[in-house]
Design a protein around this motif. Structure first.
Motif, PDB file in Angstrom:
ATOM      1  N   PRO A 173      -5.031  29.594   6.363  1.00 34.87           N
ATOM      2  CA  PRO A 173      -6.361  29.157   6.832  1.00 34.87           C
ATOM      3  C   PRO A 173      -7.497  30.102   6.453  1.00 34.87           C
ATOM      4  N   THR A 174      -7.964  30.008   5.215  1.00 34.96           N
ATOM      5  CA  THR A 174      -9.118  30.786   4.762  1.00 34.96           C
ATOM      6  C   THR A 174     -10.190  29.832   4.265  1.00 34.96           C
ATOM      7  N   GLY A 175     -11.412  30.304   4.223  1.00 39.93           N
ATOM      8  CA  GLY A 175     -12.517  29.452   3.774  1.00 39.93           C
ATOM      9  C   GLY A 175     -12.383  29.020   2.334  1.00 39.93           C
ATOM     10  N   SER A 176     -11.628  29.784   1.531  1.00 38.64           N
ATOM     11  CA  SER A 176     -11.488  29.470   0.105  1.00 38.64           C
ATOM     12  C   SER A 176     -10.278  28.591  -0.188  1.00 38.64           C
ATOM     13  N   ASN A 177      -9.527  28.253   0.839  1.00 35.56           N
ATOM     14  CA  ASN A 177      -8.316  27.454   0.641  1.00 35.56           C
ATOM     15  C   ASN A 177      -8.664  25.972   0.565  1.00 35.56           C
ATOM     16  N   MET A 178      -8.577  25.402  -0.648  1.00 34.13           N
ATOM     17  CA  MET A 178      -8.931  24.006  -0.860  1.00 34.13           C
ATOM     18  C   MET A 178      -7.923  23.060  -0.205  1.00 34.13           C
ATOM     19  N   ALA A 179      -6.738  23.574   0.124  1.00 30.82           N
ATOM     20  CA  ALA A 179      -5.704  22.725   0.716  1.00 30.82           C
ATOM     21  C   ALA A 179      -5.707  22.803   2.231  1.00 30.82           C
ATOM     22  N   LEU A 180      -6.773  23.384   2.826  1.00 32.76           N
ATOM     23  CA  LEU A 180      -6.787  23.570   4.275  1.00 32.76           C
ATOM     24  C   LEU A 180      -6.742  22.237   5.020  1.00 32.76           C
ATOM     25  N   VAL A 181      -7.577  21.273   4.621  1.00 32.22           N
ATOM     26  CA  VAL A 181      -7.628  19.983   5.322  1.00 32.22           C
ATOM     27  C   VAL A 181      -6.291  19.244   5.232  1.00 32.22           C
ATOM     28  N   PRO A 182      -5.703  19.080   4.029  1.00 27.57           N
ATOM     29  CA  PRO A 182      -4.392  18.424   3.989  1.00 27.57           C
ATOM     30  C   PRO A 182      -3.315  19.222   4.720  1.00 27.57           C
ATOM     31  N   SER A 183      -3.439  20.554   4.759  1.00 31.64           N
ATOM     32  CA  SER A 183      -2.472  21.360   5.509  1.00 31.64           C
ATOM     33  C   SER A 183      -2.585  21.088   6.996  1.00 31.64           C
ATOM     34  N   LEU A 184      -3.821  20.967   7.485  1.00 29.20           N
ATOM     35  CA  LEU A 184      -4.017  20.639   8.902  1.00 29.20           C
ATOM     36  C   LEU A 184      -3.529  19.229   9.197  1.00 29.20           C
ATOM     37  N   ALA A 185      -3.696  18.320   8.229  1.00 30.58           N
ATOM     38  CA  ALA A 185      -3.162  16.961   8.394  1.00 30.58           C
ATOM     39  C   ALA A 185      -1.643  17.014   8.498  1.00 30.58           C
ATOM     40  N   GLY A 186      -1.013  17.847   7.641  1.00 29.54           N
ATOM     41  CA  GLY A 186       0.434  18.011   7.701  1.00 29.54           C
ATOM     42  C   GLY A 186       0.879  18.607   9.020  1.00 29.54           C
ATOM     43  N   LEU A 187       0.068  19.541   9.552  1.00 27.18           N
ATOM     44  CA  LEU A 187       0.367  20.135  10.858  1.00 27.18           C
ATOM     45  C   LEU A 187       0.307  19.074  11.945  1.00 27.18           C
ATOM     46  N   TYR A 188      -0.717  18.199  11.888  1.00 27.86           N
ATOM     47  CA  TYR A 188      -0.790  17.107  12.865  1.00 27.86           C
ATOM     48  C   TYR A 188       0.411  16.176  12.708  1.00 27.86           C
ATOM     49  N   GLY A 189       0.865  15.989  11.457  1.00 23.13           N
ATOM     50  CA  GLY A 189       2.051  15.158  11.243  1.00 23.13           C
ATOM     51  C   GLY A 189       3.240  15.689  12.027  1.00 23.13           C
ATOM     52  N   GLY A 190       3.404  17.020  12.037  1.00 20.94           N
ATOM     53  CA  GLY A 190       4.480  17.626  12.822  1.00 20.94           C
ATOM     54  C   GLY A 190       4.258  17.458  14.305  1.00 20.94           C
ATOM     55  N   PHE A 191       2.996  17.615  14.743  1.00 27.87           N
ATOM     56  CA  PHE A 191       2.666  17.436  16.157  1.00 27.87           C
ATOM     57  C   PHE A 191       2.929  15.998  16.599  1.00 27.87           C
ATOM     58  N   GLY A 192       2.448  15.034  15.806  1.00 27.32           N
ATOM     59  CA  GLY A 192       2.630  13.623  16.157  1.00 27.32           C
ATOM     60  C   GLY A 192       4.094  13.237  16.213  1.00 27.32           C
ATOM     61  N   ALA A 193       4.871  13.745  15.239  1.00 33.83           N
ATOM     62  CA  ALA A 193       6.306  13.436  15.232  1.00 33.83           C
ATOM     63  C   ALA A 193       7.000  14.048  16.441  1.00 33.83           C
ATOM     64  N   GLY A 194       6.651  15.296  16.770  1.00 36.41           N
ATOM     65  CA  GLY A 194       7.249  15.941  17.937  1.00 36.41           C
ATOM     66  C   GLY A 194       6.910  15.205  19.216  1.00 36.41           C
ATOM     67  N   THR A 195       5.658  14.758  19.342  1.00 45.02           N
ATOM     68  CA  THR A 195       5.240  13.994  20.522  1.00 45.02           C
ATOM     69  C   THR A 195       5.996  12.671  20.592  1.00 45.02           C
ATOM     70  N   ALA A 196       6.134  12.017  19.442  1.00 38.71           N
ATOM     71  CA  ALA A 196       6.862  10.742  19.397  1.00 38.71           C
ATOM     72  C   ALA A 196       8.309  10.927  19.843  1.00 38.71           C
ATOM     73  N   TYR A 197       8.952  12.033  19.414  1.00 39.29           N
ATOM     74  CA  TYR A 197      10.344  12.276  19.787  1.00 39.29           C
ATOM     75  C   TYR A 197      10.483  12.426  21.299  1.00 39.29           C
TER      76      TYR A 197
END
Length: 296
Positions: free
Chosen positions: A147-171
């Motif tokens: 998570p740095t200001g220069s990381n162009m993949a920050l938004v998709p990485s946060l989306a991937g993190l939410y993917g883990g959160f959503g899956a864990g909540t679903a389980y």
């Protein structure tokens, strides 16, 4: 007593085989989604779930199970569907933007989110090992997200993190619904149907015509997802989840292999550190669970 012990070991072996098959299925799903090319995320999510819906309906008919939803667990199934669907969408977005292994690993944070959410939703008190493992897993996630200001993949990485959160909540909601009497085929078909209805309007509004190759890739993605879903369900029927958790991470190994062989992707050193931390604490949790149950 010896026969019972041997039966327990045999069931655990069957469970491990099934969880590895699930890893192959889910990793192939992410690969086929990436290989389907430049299509809207909602379109990919719809076709992935449409194929799974057909296969889940066939399983429901084959098992002669009645499609029944009671008031006791109806709300749990709804939240399972909502969080599971949004998790799939976020994960698919991450798959298109990140290294395949990174998106798979962020999604595999779901067991640790499930530990946290089990406290208010299931009234389960985590052990000290679970708490430490969860903290280390999130530190590992930071190495992947970077998570740095220069990381162009920050938004998709946060989306991937939410993917883990959503899956864990679903389980967690799956466990609540099952504990109240909901049948597995009913839960699976509700999720697939909800996902299709949720993504359909977005897909129709931004539909992109597909080539024969893209149709094939999305059909294979749905079939691979179904393989993963039914394999993981079978695995948990043979042996408790705590005895299988570490083997669930074979999905990341397979995803790394597909990415290297077919997409020429090599994870960054910081990502590899994150993989080691997350898989390492998963292994510690699995080993401790085995010792407590006398399996190791």
């Amino acid at each position: 007593m010896e026969t019972a012990s041997r039966g327990g070991r045999n069931n655990q072996t069957k469970g491990i085989i099934c969880i590895v098959l699930a890893g192959i299925g889910f990793s192939l799903m992410t690969f086929f989604v990436r290989f389907s090319g430049d299509l809207p995320t909602m379109q990919k999510a719809f076709f992935r779930n449409a194929v799974a819906l057909v296969l889940a309906a066939c399983a429901l008919i084959g098992e002669r199970e009645k499609f029944v939803i009671t008031r006791a667990y109806g709300r749990d199934i709804f939240f399972r569907c909502f969080f599971g669907t949004t998790a799939v969408i976020a994960n698919f977005y991450a798959i298109d933007k990140l290294v395949l292994a990174d998106s798979n690993m962020l999604n595999k944070l779901s067991p640790f989110f499930a530990i946290v959410l089990s406290i208010p939703l299931l009234r389960e008190k985590p052990s000290r090992t679970d708490i430490i493992a969860t903290v280390i897993a999130f530190i590992g996630a930071l190495f992947i997200i970077r998570p740095t200001g220069s990381n162009m993949a920050l938004v998709p990485s946060l989306a991937g993190l939410y993917g883990g959160f959503g899956a864990g909540t679903a389980y967690v909601f799956v466990r609540r619904a099952a504990g109240k009497g909901a049948k597995t085929p009913v839960i699976v078909i509700c999720f697939s149907l909800f996902s299709c209805l949720f993504t359909l309007p977005f897909m129709l509004a931004n539909f992109v015509p597909m080539s024969a190759k893209q149709w094939l890739m999305l059909i294979l993605a749905g079939a691979s997802a179904a393989l993963g879903q039914f394999s993981i369900t079978s695995a948990y029927k043979f042996t408790p989840a705590k005895n299988l958790s570490v083997f669930d991470y074979t999905q990341v190994l397979f995803a790394t292999l597909w990415g290297f062989l077919f997409l020429h992707e090599i994870p960054l050193p910081s990502s590899i550190i994150g993989y080691v931390l997350i898989i390492g604490v998963a292994f510690v949790r699995w080993k401790k669970a085995g010792e407590e149950n006398g399996h190791l």
